[in-house]
Motif scaffolding. Sequence first.
Motif, PDB file in Angstrom:
ATOM      1  N   UNK A   1       0.830  -1.203   0.000  1.00 55.42           N
ATOM      2  CA  UNK A   1       0.000   0.000   0.000  1.00 55.42           C
ATOM      3  C   UNK A   1       0.864   1.252   0.000  1.00 55.42           C
ATOM      4  N   UNK A   2       1.882   1.280   0.851  1.00 54.08           N
ATOM      5  CA  UNK A   2       2.774   2.433   0.913  1.00 54.08           C
ATOM      6  C   UNK A   2       3.498   2.640  -0.419  1.00 54.08           C
ATOM      7  N   UNK A   3       3.991   1.562  -1.011  1.00 53.79           N
ATOM      8  CA  UNK A   3       4.689   1.662  -2.296  1.00 53.79           C
ATOM      9  C   UNK A   3       3.767   2.208  -3.376  1.00 53.79           C
ATOM     10  N   UNK A   4       2.511   1.756  -3.374  1.00 53.64           N
ATOM     11  CA  UNK A   4       1.542   2.238  -4.358  1.00 53.64           C
ATOM     12  C   UNK A   4       1.365   3.749  -4.258  1.00 53.64           C
ATOM     13  N   UNK A   5       1.247   4.237  -3.036  1.00 52.19           N
ATOM     14  CA  UNK A   5       1.074   5.682  -2.831  1.00 52.19           C
ATOM     15  C   UNK A   5       2.344   6.437  -3.224  1.00 52.19           C
ATOM     16  N   UNK A   6       3.495   5.899  -2.886  1.00 46.39           N
ATOM     17  CA  UNK A   6       4.751   6.542  -3.269  1.00 46.39           C
ATOM     18  C   UNK A   6       4.896   6.615  -4.782  1.00 46.39           C
ATOM     19  N   UNK A   7       4.490   5.560  -5.486  1.00 50.52           N
ATOM     20  CA  UNK A   7       4.558   5.566  -6.947  1.00 50.52           C
ATOM     21  C   UNK A   7       3.651   6.646  -7.530  1.00 50.52           C
ATOM     22  N   UNK A   8       2.439   6.767  -6.992  1.00 44.12           N
ATOM     23  CA  UNK A   8       1.506   7.778  -7.501  1.00 44.12           C
ATOM     24  C   UNK A   8       2.031   9.191  -7.276  1.00 44.12           C
ATOM     25  N   UNK A   9       2.833   9.362  -6.248  1.00 43.79           N
ATOM     26  CA  UNK A   9       3.396  10.682  -5.946  1.00 43.79           C
ATOM     27  C   UNK A   9       4.790  10.873  -6.525  1.00 43.79           C
ATOM     28  N   UNK A  10       5.221   9.911  -7.334  1.00 47.89           N
ATOM     29  CA  UNK A  10       6.523   9.969  -7.999  1.00 47.89           C
ATOM     30  C   UNK A  10       7.665  10.133  -6.988  1.00 47.89           C
ATOM     31  N   UNK A  11       7.538   9.415  -5.875  1.00 53.04           N
ATOM     32  CA  UNK A  11       8.551   9.480  -4.833  1.00 53.04           C
ATOM     33  C   UNK A  11       9.436   8.240  -4.793  1.00 53.04           C
ATOM     34  N   UNK A  12       9.240   7.321  -5.738  1.00 52.36           N
ATOM     35  CA  UNK A  12      10.106   6.142  -5.817  1.00 52.36           C
ATOM     36  C   UNK A  12      11.255   6.485  -6.759  1.00 52.36           C
ATOM     37  N   UNK A  13      12.392   6.829  -6.197  1.00 51.77           N
ATOM     38  CA  UNK A  13      13.549   7.263  -6.974  1.00 51.77           C
ATOM     39  C   UNK A  13      14.511   6.104  -7.209  1.00 51.77           C
ATOM     40  N   UNK A  14      15.506   6.368  -8.036  1.00 51.03           N
ATOM     41  CA  UNK A  14      16.541   5.363  -8.273  1.00 51.03           C
ATOM     42  C   UNK A  14      17.224   4.987  -6.959  1.00 51.03           C
ATOM     43  N   UNK A  15      17.431   5.965  -6.097  1.00 53.07           N
ATOM     44  CA  UNK A  15      18.076   5.692  -4.818  1.00 53.07           C
ATOM     45  C   UNK A  15      17.262   4.751  -3.949  1.00 53.07           C
ATOM     46  N   UNK A  16      15.935   4.955  -3.930  1.00 53.29           N
ATOM     47  CA  UNK A  16      15.071   4.080  -3.141  1.00 53.29           C
ATOM     48  C   UNK A  16      15.113   2.660  -3.695  1.00 53.29           C
ATOM     49  N   UNK A  17      15.080   2.534  -5.019  1.00 52.89           N
ATOM     50  CA  UNK A  17      15.094   1.207  -5.642  1.00 52.89           C
ATOM     51  C   UNK A  17      16.398   0.478  -5.332  1.00 52.89           C
ATOM     52  N   UNK A  18      17.525   1.168  -5.457  1.00 53.97           N
ATOM     53  CA  UNK A  18      18.800   0.530  -5.154  1.00 53.97           C
ATOM     54  C   UNK A  18      18.880   0.166  -3.676  1.00 53.97           C
TER      55      UNK A  18
END
Length: 362
Positions: free
Chosen positions: A68-85
Amino acid sequence: MLLAPLRCQRGLFFSASRSEDKPRSPYCEALELVLSRCMEKRWLLLLWRQGAWASLKNPQAHADGVCLLTSVLLRNQLVTRGVIWALSQWLNSPSGNLQLTATAFFAELMKDPPVMEKKFLESVLGVLVEKSQHGIGAVRQMAVRGLGNAIRGAPKEVHKHKAAILEVLQRGLENTTCPVVAAESMLALAEVVRKLKAEGLGSAFKDIARSTKRFLEAEPDVLRFSAFSLYAVLASSASGKRSFFTREVWETWVSLLLHLRDPDPEVSNVCRTTLYVCAPFLVPERVQESIVTSIGLSAAQLQYEVCHCLVRDAPAMLEKLHSIARSRRLESGQALHPAAVAVLGDILEKTRGLSGSWQQPE
């Protein structure tokens, strides 16, 4: 390994050497505070209403909270390359809890991966395939969910590795010791079948249909819900396998009829949809008509209407109901769900005056 592993590089926010075994309450509280500074209030309210923070702190609900948190972060464009790594480093952590968090994150990420990270999709798919055999059931569940989500987020990559992904999901149906993995596998297969249709699945379509019907009378609600959901998709995708699926529906129509009054409301709702979709495969046609023209009737009224039709136009089907009522088992030998036994007794009692005498279940 099927695909190259996701490379683990040093992240911006989390260290691979961190000793904490799982995200603790202070970290959840800190994250909530940070997000309150960079997200609109409506998204924070959504997280609060759906219990995201409580889920993250609850071991049994943690993975769903991460999704759920990831879904909201994606909608707000807050999932960056740094978070993914950063999260990729947890995929191979000695801690099963951290692996679960990371797997849940990537499972949700596969629904709508950021454009800048598309080149990592095959690597992520490879990780999910690997995690589908993890020793922890919740990790396997999230891995399977991710493979289902990838149908929407990475359709080209899924088609490229279709055979391997189908093998993983079909193997999940054999995992009877972990119902949530089997249920998640059926929901993921529903996404695959919806995308590829019968012609794109080849012989796997028949294998999936035969495996799915075994769960229509399962005891856990989650298995029945997933089975009826997948069966509806199979029926809507079976145009190229009509003769095969007609035979399948002849074996499953009793379950479709009885679970219209399943004790679980979600199961009964999806069962009704499945019955409508399967109606064109029923013979004689008058039985089809009694189902498709029943909009507005309650579940019980629909069951009685169908049985009245059987009395008039399909005595062989009615006799099949009597036989199952006596043995409390389907023709395959599978036991009816206890609630289905009670519903069947009620249906036959209501139609008793129309069909003549019949023997009560022992």
